[in-house]
Design a protein around this motif. Structure first.
Motif, short mmCIF file in Angstrom:
data_model
loop_
_atom_site.label_atom_id
_atom_site.label_comp_id
_atom_site.label_asym_id
_atom_site.label_seq_id
_atom_site.Cartn_x
_atom_site.Cartn_y
_atom_site.Cartn_z
N ALA A 1 0.84 -1.20 0.00
CA ALA A 1 0.00 0.00 0.00
C ALA A 1 0.87 1.25 0.00
CB ALA A 1 -0.93 0.01 1.21
N LEU A 2 0.28 2.30 -0.55
CA LEU A 2 0.93 3.61 -0.64
C LEU A 2 -0.03 4.62 -0.03
CD1 LEU A 2 3.37 5.16 -2.24
CD2 LEU A 2 1.62 5.59 -3.96
N VAL A 3 0.49 5.48 0.85
CA VAL A 3 -0.30 6.58 1.41
C VAL A 3 0.47 7.87 1.16
CG1 VAL A 3 -1.35 7.56 3.49
CG2 VAL A 3 -1.27 5.08 3.20
N VAL A 4 -0.19 8.85 0.56
CA VAL A 4 0.48 10.11 0.23
C VAL A 4 -0.19 11.27 0.96
CG1 VAL A 4 1.18 9.25 -2.03
CG2 VAL A 4 -0.92 10.56 -1.85
N GLU A 5 0.65 12.16 1.47
CA GLU A 5 0.18 13.42 2.06
C GLU A 5 1.12 14.50 1.57
OE1 GLU A 5 -0.01 12.95 6.30
OE2 GLU A 5 -2.02 12.07 6.22
N GLN A 6 0.67 15.28 0.59
CA GLN A 6 1.51 16.27 -0.07
C GLN A 6 2.77 15.59 -0.60
OE1 GLN A 6 0.83 19.34 -1.00
NE2 GLN A 6 -1.22 19.26 -0.11
N SER A 7 3.95 16.01 -0.17
CA SER A 7 5.17 15.42 -0.73
C SER A 7 5.67 14.22 0.06
CB SER A 7 6.28 16.47 -0.81
OG SER A 7 6.63 16.91 0.50
N THR A 8 5.00 13.89 1.17
CA THR A 8 5.42 12.76 1.98
C THR A 8 4.66 11.50 1.56
OG1 THR A 8 5.85 14.24 3.84
CG2 THR A 8 5.74 11.89 4.32
N VAL A 9 5.42 10.43 1.37
CA VAL A 9 4.86 9.17 0.89
C VAL A 9 5.25 8.06 1.86
CG1 VAL A 9 4.97 7.44 -0.96
CG2 VAL A 9 4.96 9.87 -1.53
N TRP A 10 4.27 7.26 2.27
CA TRP A 10 4.55 6.08 3.07
C TRP A 10 4.20 4.84 2.26
CZ3 TRP A 10 2.58 10.48 5.22
CH2 TRP A 10 3.27 11.00 6.34
N VAL A 11 5.04 3.85 2.34
CA VAL A 11 4.81 2.57 1.68
C VAL A 11 4.86 1.48 2.75
CG1 VAL A 11 5.68 0.91 -0.02
CG2 VAL A 11 5.92 3.37 -0.44
N PHE A 12 3.87 0.59 2.76
CA PHE A 12 3.94 -0.53 3.69
C PHE A 12 3.52 -1.81 2.99
CE2 PHE A 12 -0.09 1.64 4.43
CZ PHE A 12 -1.03 0.64 4.57
N ASN A 13 4.11 -2.93 3.45
CA ASN A 13 3.89 -4.18 2.72
C ASN A 13 4.00 -5.40 3.63
OD1 ASN A 13 6.92 -3.70 2.63
ND2 ASN A 13 6.84 -5.73 1.69
N VAL A 14 3.34 -6.45 3.19
CA VAL A 14 3.44 -7.79 3.78
C VAL A 14 3.50 -8.76 2.60
CG1 VAL A 14 2.28 -9.56 5.14
CG2 VAL A 14 2.11 -7.16 5.83
N GLY A 15 4.52 -9.61 2.56
CA GLY A 15 4.62 -10.56 1.45
C GLY A 15 5.50 -10.06 0.33
N ASP A 16 5.21 -10.52 -0.91
CA ASP A 16 6.11 -10.20 -2.03
C ASP A 16 5.47 -9.35 -3.12
OD1 ASP A 16 4.43 -12.13 -3.07
OD2 ASP A 16 6.01 -13.50 -3.71
N SER A 17 4.31 -8.75 -2.85
CA SER A 17 3.84 -7.70 -3.76
C SER A 17 4.70 -6.46 -3.50
CB SER A 17 2.36 -7.39 -3.53
OG SER A 17 1.57 -8.48 -3.94
N ARG A 18 5.01 -5.71 -4.55
CA ARG A 18 6.06 -4.69 -4.46
C ARG A 18 5.58 -3.28 -4.75
NH1 ARG A 18 10.99 -7.68 -7.83
NH2 ARG A 18 11.37 -9.36 -6.30
N CYS A 19 6.38 -2.32 -4.27
CA CYS A 19 6.27 -0.92 -4.70
C CYS A 19 7.60 -0.49 -5.29
CB CYS A 19 5.90 -0.02 -3.52
SG CYS A 19 5.76 1.73 -3.99
N TYR A 20 7.53 0.13 -6.46
CA TYR A 20 8.69 0.71 -7.13
C TYR A 20 8.48 2.22 -7.28
CZ TYR A 20 10.07 -3.95 -8.94
OH TYR A 20 10.46 -5.25 -9.09
N ARG A 21 9.59 2.94 -7.45
CA ARG A 21 9.52 4.36 -7.82
C ARG A 21 10.35 4.56 -9.08
NH1 ARG A 21 12.12 8.03 -3.55
NH2 ARG A 21 14.00 7.09 -4.43
N LEU A 22 9.77 5.23 -10.05
CA LEU A 22 10.50 5.65 -11.25
C LEU A 22 10.76 7.14 -11.12
CD1 LEU A 22 11.53 4.68 -14.10
CD2 LEU A 22 9.42 5.67 -15.01
N ARG A 23 12.04 7.51 -11.01
CA ARG A 23 12.43 8.92 -10.87
C ARG A 23 13.53 9.22 -11.88
NH1 ARG A 23 14.04 11.08 -5.03
NH2 ARG A 23 11.77 11.35 -4.89
N ASN A 24 13.28 10.21 -12.71
CA ASN A 24 14.26 10.61 -13.73
C ASN A 24 14.70 9.42 -14.57
OD1 ASN A 24 14.25 13.29 -12.74
ND2 ASN A 24 15.77 12.76 -11.18
N GLY A 25 13.75 8.56 -14.91
CA GLY A 25 14.02 7.43 -15.79
C GLY A 25 14.63 6.22 -15.13
N LYS A 26 14.88 6.30 -13.82
CA LYS A 26 15.53 5.18 -13.10
C LYS A 26 14.53 4.52 -12.15
CE LYS A 26 19.60 4.17 -10.19
NZ LYS A 26 19.22 2.79 -10.19
#
Length: 245
Positions: free
Chosen positions: A106-131
């Protein structure tokens, strides 16, 4: 100089893939409340579908109703515990659902602050400046062996144990998520996905297909289509969230 306020746009897609008879993934999000959730269920009969659906609903409900002054890591843990209790209780009431559970990211956003939390092997990625960068740590047997230096990435990808996860929502009477905090920048893309995507596509291909200036829905659909073309051996679910000024 004041930093420009960020807002967020999102797109999602889910597909049962080419080999599975049903889709045990579930997802949900509220752009208004800044909440995005992906779950990948497991269990015989309809267990996986039920577990993932319950978990998404419970997490969205707890996070949407949260006290604005409450710290997000505490609320995230409460949300996962509520989901865990609901899935576990349901499995205890029905022998056909015994042992069902689900991953969660899961992803929770508040303005520029982002929290990511997880259980298991589903993932969160970030793409920034092509990376592309993976923000979560898999709770899986092989990935934990990789982190301990006992197995290489290549060995992990080929291991017959790569489907074994070490933490799930609903399989035990208690579970604790990992929670990470990040600062978002304009243009950042966050990808939440089930392992039906990451088992079929290497990170380099995800990076390529997620980039560009196409509408978010086209990029999301493109990822699902590519995973299906690569084999589609599992259900595939993606949510793509973009930070904008």
């Amino acid at each position: 100089m004041a930093t420009a306020a960020l807002h967020y746009a999102a797109a999602a897609a889910s597909d049962r893939g080419r080999k599975r008879a049903n889709n045990q993934d579930a997802f949900g999000f509220s752009i208004e409340h800044g909440i995005y959730v992906v779950c990948d269920g497991m269990g015989g009969a309809a267990g996986g579908e039920i577990a993932s659906s319950i978990a998404v609903d419970e997490v969205l409900q707890v996070l949407t109703a949260r006290d604005p002054s409450a710290p997000i890591p505490k609320v995230a843990e409460d949300a996962v515990c509520t989901a865990n209790n609901a899935v576990y209780a349901r499995s205890q009431r029905n022998a056909n659902l015994s042992g069902m559970g689900t991953t969660l990211v899961a992803l929770v956003v508040e303005q520029s602050t982002v929290w990511v939390f997880n259980v298991g092997d589903s993932r969160c990625y970030r793409l920034r400046n092509g990376k592309l960068e993976q923000l979560t740590l898999d709770h899986s047997l092989v990935e934990e062996q990789v982190r301990l230096g006992r197995m290489s990435k290549h060995e992990a990808q080929r291991s017959p144990l790569r489907n074994v996860i070490t933490r799930a929502v609903g399989t035990q009477n208690c579970v604790t998520p990992d929670c990470f905090q990040f600062e978002a920048q304009p243009g950042d893309l966050f990808l939440l996905c089930s392992d039906g995507l990451t088992r079929e596509l290497p990170d380099a291909e995800i990076q390529e297909r997620l980039g560009g200036d196409d509408p978010l829905q086209e990029r999301t659909d493109r990822l699902v289509e590519a995973a299906n073309k690569a084999g589609g051996r599992d259900n595939i679910t993606c949510i793509v969230v973009q930070a904008r000024v």
